[in-house]
Design an enzyme around this catalytic site. Structure first.
Site, PDB file in Angstrom:
ATOM      1  N   ASN A 168       0.794  -1.228   0.000  1.00 59.25           N
ATOM      2  CA  ASN A 168       0.000   0.000   0.000  1.00 59.25           C
ATOM      3  C   ASN A 168       0.825   1.276   0.000  1.00 59.25           C
ATOM      4  O   ASN A 168       0.437   2.274  -0.592  1.00 59.25           O
ATOM      5  CB  ASN A 168      -0.917   0.000   1.227  1.00 59.25           C
ATOM      6  N   ASP A 277       1.501   6.924  -0.664  1.00 60.61           N
ATOM      7  CA  ASP A 277       0.486   5.948  -1.035  1.00 60.61           C
ATOM      8  C   ASP A 277       0.683   5.498  -2.479  1.00 60.61           C
ATOM      9  O   ASP A 277       0.525   6.281  -3.416  1.00 60.61           O
ATOM     10  CB  ASP A 277      -0.908   6.549  -0.857  1.00 60.61           C
ATOM     11  N   ASP A 308       0.115  -6.305   4.829  1.00 59.33           N
ATOM     12  CA  ASP A 308      -0.276  -5.146   5.636  1.00 59.33           C
ATOM     13  C   ASP A 308      -1.291  -4.275   4.885  1.00 59.33           C
ATOM     14  O   ASP A 308      -1.293  -4.216   3.652  1.00 59.33           O
ATOM     15  CB  ASP A 308       0.986  -4.338   5.955  1.00 59.33           C
ATOM     16  N   HIS A 312      -6.706  -0.963   2.068  1.00 56.43           N
ATOM     17  CA  HIS A 312      -6.422   0.358   1.507  1.00 56.43           C
ATOM     18  C   HIS A 312      -5.896   0.284   0.073  1.00 56.43           C
ATOM     19  O   HIS A 312      -5.458   1.292  -0.478  1.00 56.43           O
ATOM     20  CB  HIS A 312      -5.433   1.098   2.406  1.00 56.43           C
ATOM     21  N   GLU A 342      -4.351  -8.128   6.092  1.00 59.87           N
ATOM     22  CA  GLU A 342      -4.828  -7.372   7.252  1.00 59.87           C
ATOM     23  C   GLU A 342      -5.985  -6.482   6.818  1.00 59.87           C
ATOM     24  O   GLU A 342      -5.808  -5.536   6.051  1.00 59.87           O
ATOM     25  CB  GLU A 342      -3.709  -6.506   7.836  1.00 59.87           C
TER      26      GLU A 342
END
Length: 619
Positions: A168, A277, A308, A312, A342
Site C-alpha cells: 500500500n 500511497d 499489511d 487500503h 490485514e
C-alpha cells in the site's frame, strides 16, 4: 472471591494427566514436507524482530553514523530501534518450537527509513513498515544471507516462515509544494481535484485522454504523465534515489492526494499517516510489486505472506498479485503458499472482512471478527451468542466453513494492544488473578476453536502494556524503556527490565499444552466445527469438532462467567462416554444428545467422545 478465582486459574492453567505437556519428538522434516502442509492446522507465532532478541550488537545502529535521530537506535525510547535482530531470532527458535508452534510470522524485515517525523515528533522504523528498499533486509536486523539462514533453520525445525509485506505505501519521502514541511496535507478528492486538471477544477488541462484509475491498462496509464492534479509532489534533494527498485522514486506511481482519514474514498487513495500511497491501479506498479515479492519467494523459499493494510489497496491489484504469487510459489515447490491480508475492523461481524475473500481474491484474511468476539465475551461480559453468530458467518467467506478452518485467528497484536490490556481497559480495577484467568481462557479459545491461531510474542510471558501500538511492543530481552518496566507481568513477579524467555511461565506451559493437543488430535487443528450450546449471557459456550479423517467427535466447552456453572450442552446423539483431554469432562452423557458439564469460573474442557459413529457427525 479469591478461592473461586484460584479454582478458575487451576482449571485454566492445568490440564489432566491424559494430555502430554510437550509433544513427543518427531523426525526432522524436509523443507518440501514443510511446504506441503496445508494452511489449515498451522499454529503461528508472530514476532517483531527488533523487540525479540539481540543476537548481534554490532548492527544496533544499522551502520548509520550519528545519534538517535540519524541511526534510529535508542533502546530507552519505545518509538526507536532497540537492537533485536535476525541472529537473535535464530537463537530463540527452539524457545518458539518449545511451545509447539508450526509457523513463524516475522514482522517486516525490509530496509526502512531510519527516522521520520516532524521536529520533536520523530520515531524510527523499528517496526518495518516504512520501507525504502524492498530488496534487502534492514541493516538494523542483519543481512539477506542471515534471513536465508533463518528460513533454513526454521524449516529444519518444522516451522513455516511467513513474511510480513507491504504494498500500500512506502516510507514518507514525497513532499508537496503546497504544504509546509512537517505538516499534514488535507486529502483532496477526485471530484474536486480530477486527474484532468492541474491543482483543481480551475487549473489548466493535463493528462489528456486519461480515463481514470478504473482502467488499469498500459495504454490508459501511458496518458497519466503529470501527477500534480491534487498537490504538486516533489522529492527532497538527496533522496531522489533512496527507494529501491528505482522506479519507486517516480511520483507518478503514487496517488499524491494528501492524508487519509481512513474512510470513504480517501481510505484507498490517501496517504496512510503521511506515508507515500502507492498507485496500485497502475499496471507498472502491479508488475513491479509482482517482481519484488516474487523474488523473495524464489530466493528465500518462504511459505507465505501476511499483507499489511490490505483494505487500503484497490481490489484489482489483489486480483492480479495474489495469483501471481501463488504461481511463483508453485514453481518453487511450495504448493500451499499461504496469503492472508490485514483488514482491520473492530467488529465481531465477519461480513466486512469476508468481502475481501470474495471480491479481492484473498485466500484468507486476519480474523479481526474473532478477536472482537472473544473480547466481547471475555472483556465486556457479552453473551456467548456473540461467538455463535461469529461462526454462523463463516458461510460468508469464499469457500465457506471449510475456508474458515485456515483463517488466521488472533486475540491481540502489535497494533490493537495485548489482550490483557484490552481487558483492563474494558474492566478498570480488575484484579490480577481474574485478569490472568480471563487471559488464559482467551488463549484456550484461540488454540482450540476453528482457524489457524496466531499468538503475539510476549503474551506467553504475561505481558500487558499500557495501551496499543508502541505501548504494546515490549522487549523480550532486558528492556530500558521506563514505561515498559514499570509494570509487573501476569503470572510472575518479573518485569520487562529482565529478559523473559521462561518456559515455566504458566501461559507458556498452557500454550505448549494446547499446541500439543492440536498436534495429537487433528480435530482440534483442522477439523470441522459445529456450534453446540450458547446463551444471551456470560456462561456456557460449546462446540464439537470432528476428526478430518475418521469423523470422531470432540466436545469443547468454555465458561465465560466468573461463577462456576453446571449446564447441559448438546452433543452428537451417538456419544456415550467421554475422555478428558483438558479440564474435567463427565465420564458419561446425561442422555443421548446431551451432556452435563461442571465448569469452574473461566474454566474450559476438551472432551474426546467415545462410542461415536462418524456417520452421526453433526447430530
Amino acid at each position: 472471591m479469591k478461592a473461586r478465582l484460584a479454582s478458575a486459574l487451576a482449571a485454566a492453567l492445568v490440564t489432566t494427566a491424559l494430555a502430554p505437556a510437550i509433544a513427543a519428538p518427531v523426525p526432522v522434516p524436509s523443507a518440501s514436507a514443510v511446504a506441503a502442509r496445508p494452511a489449515a492446522g498451522e499454529s503461528i507465532y508472530f514476532v517483531l524482530p527488533d523487540r525479540f532478541a539481540n543476537g548481534d550488537t554490532a548492527n544496533d545502529s544499522g551502520g548509520i553514523a550519528g545519534g538517535r535521530l540519524q541511526s534510529g537506535f535508542d533502546p530507552a525510547d519505545k518509538g526507536f530501534y532497540h537492537g533485536g535482530d535476525i541472529k537473535g531470532l535464530i537463537a530463540k527458535l527452539d524457545y518458539i518450537k518449545g511451545m509447539g508452534f508450526t509457523a513463524l510470522w516475522v514482522g517486516p524485515i525490509f530496509k526502512n527509513k531510519a527516522v521520520q517525523g516532524a521536529p520533536g515528533q520523530e520515531s524510527a522504523g523499528y517496526h518495518g513498515y516504512w520501507i525504502t528498499d524492498f530488496t534487502q533486509v534492514d541493516p538494523h536486523f542483519g543481512t539477506n544471507a542471515e534471513f536465508a539462514a533463518l528460513v533454513n533453520a526454521a524449516h529444519a525445525r518444522g516451522l513455516k516462515v511467513y513474511m510480513d509485506i507491504v504494498v500500500n505505501h512506502t516510507a514518507d519521502v514525497i513532499q508537496y509544494r503546497e504544504v509546509p514541511a512537517g505538516t499534514a496535507a488535507p486529502y483532496r478528492d477526485k471530484a474536486n481535484y480530477p486527474y484532468s486538471r492541474k491543482g483543481g477544477l480551475a487549473g489548466p488541462a493535463i493528462n489528456p485522454g486519461f480515463v481514470g484509475d478504473s482502467d488499469s491498462t498500459d495504454a490508459n496509464f501511458a496518458r497519466l504523465v503529470d501527477p500534480s492534479y491534487a498537490y504538486t509532489p516533489f522529492i527532497p534533494k538527496g533522496e531522489e534515489h533512496v527507494k529501491v527498485p528505482d522506479w519507486l522514486n517516480d511520483p507518478r506511481y503514487y496517488h499524491n492526494r494528501g492524508d487519509s482519514t481512513f474512510s470513504g474514498e480517501n481510505s484507498r487513495f490517501g496517504d496512510f499517516s503521511g506515508l507515500d500511497d502507492v498507485f496500485t491501479e497502475n499496471p507498472r506498479v502491479r508488475a513491479g510489486m509482482i517482481a519484488i515479492y516474487g523474488d523473495w519467494i524464489r530466493k528465500f523459499h518462504v511459505d507465505g505472506f501476511r499483507i499489511d493494510t490490505a483494505r487500503h489497496v484497490d481490489p484489482g491489484f489483489w486480483q492480479v498479485f495474489i495469483p501471481a504469487m501463488e504461481a511463483v510459489a508453485r514453481g518453487e515447490g511450495i504448493p500451499n503458499f499461504t496469503i492472508f491480508g490485514e483488514v482491520a475492523r473492530e467488529n465481531p461481524d465477519n461480513g466486512y472482512i469476508a468481502r475481501f475473500t470474495r471480491r479481492d481474491g484473498y485466500p484468507h484474511v486476519l480474523d479481526f471478527a474473532f478477536h472482537a468476539a472473544v473480547r466481547a465475551v471475555l472483556a465486556q461480559d457479552k453473551g456467548t451468542d456473540v461467538l455463535a453468530d461469529l461462526f454462523d458467518g463463516d458461510v460468508l467467506y469464499q469457500g465457506g466453513d471449510k475456508a474458515a478452518l485456515a483463517q488466521p485467528t488472533f486475540i491481540d497484536n502489535h497494533d490493537i494492544g495485548r489482550f490483557a490490556w484490552l481487558v483492563e481497559h474494558d474492566r478498570p480495577g480488575i484484579g490480577q488473578d481474574e485478569l490472568l484467568a480471563r487471559t488464559a481462557l482467551a488463549h484456550t479459545m484461540l488454540l482450540t476453536l476453528r482457524g489457524s491461531p496466531v499468538v503475539y510474542y510476549g503474551d506467553e510471558q504475561g505481558m500487558i502494556g499500557h495501551g496499543n501500538d508502541q505501548a504494546a511492543r515490549q522487549d523480550m530481552f532486558a528492556s530500558k524503556v521506563a514505561s515498559y518496566n514499570d509494570q509487573p507481568l501476569l503470572g510472575t513477579t518479573r518485569t520487562t527490565a529482565q529478559d523473559n524467555f521462561n518456559p515455566a511461565h504458566p501461559l507458556y506451559t498452557l500454550i505448549a499444552r494446547l499446541n500439543a493437543l492440536r498436534a495429537a488430535h487433528p480435530a482440534l487443528a483442522r477439523g470441522a466445527q459445529l456450534t453446540r450450546s450458547y446463551g444471551e449471557k456470560p456462561g456456557l459456550f460449546s462446540v464439537s469438532r470432528f476428526d478430518p479423517v475418521t469423523g470422531a467427535e470432540y466436545l469443547i466447552a468454555f465458561n465465560t462467567s466468573g461463577q462456576p456453572i453446571k449446564a447441559a450442552s448438546t452433543i452428537g446423539t451417538s456419544a456415550r462416554r467421554l475422555e478428558s483431554l483438558l479440564g474435567q469432562c463427565p465420564a458419561m452423557v446425561a442422555a443421548p444428545g446431551s451432556i452435563v458439564l461442571d465448569l469452574p469460573a473461566y474454566g474450559s474442557a476438551v472432551c474426546r467422545v467415545l462410542s461415536t459413529s462418524s456417520s452421526k457427525q453433526g447430530q
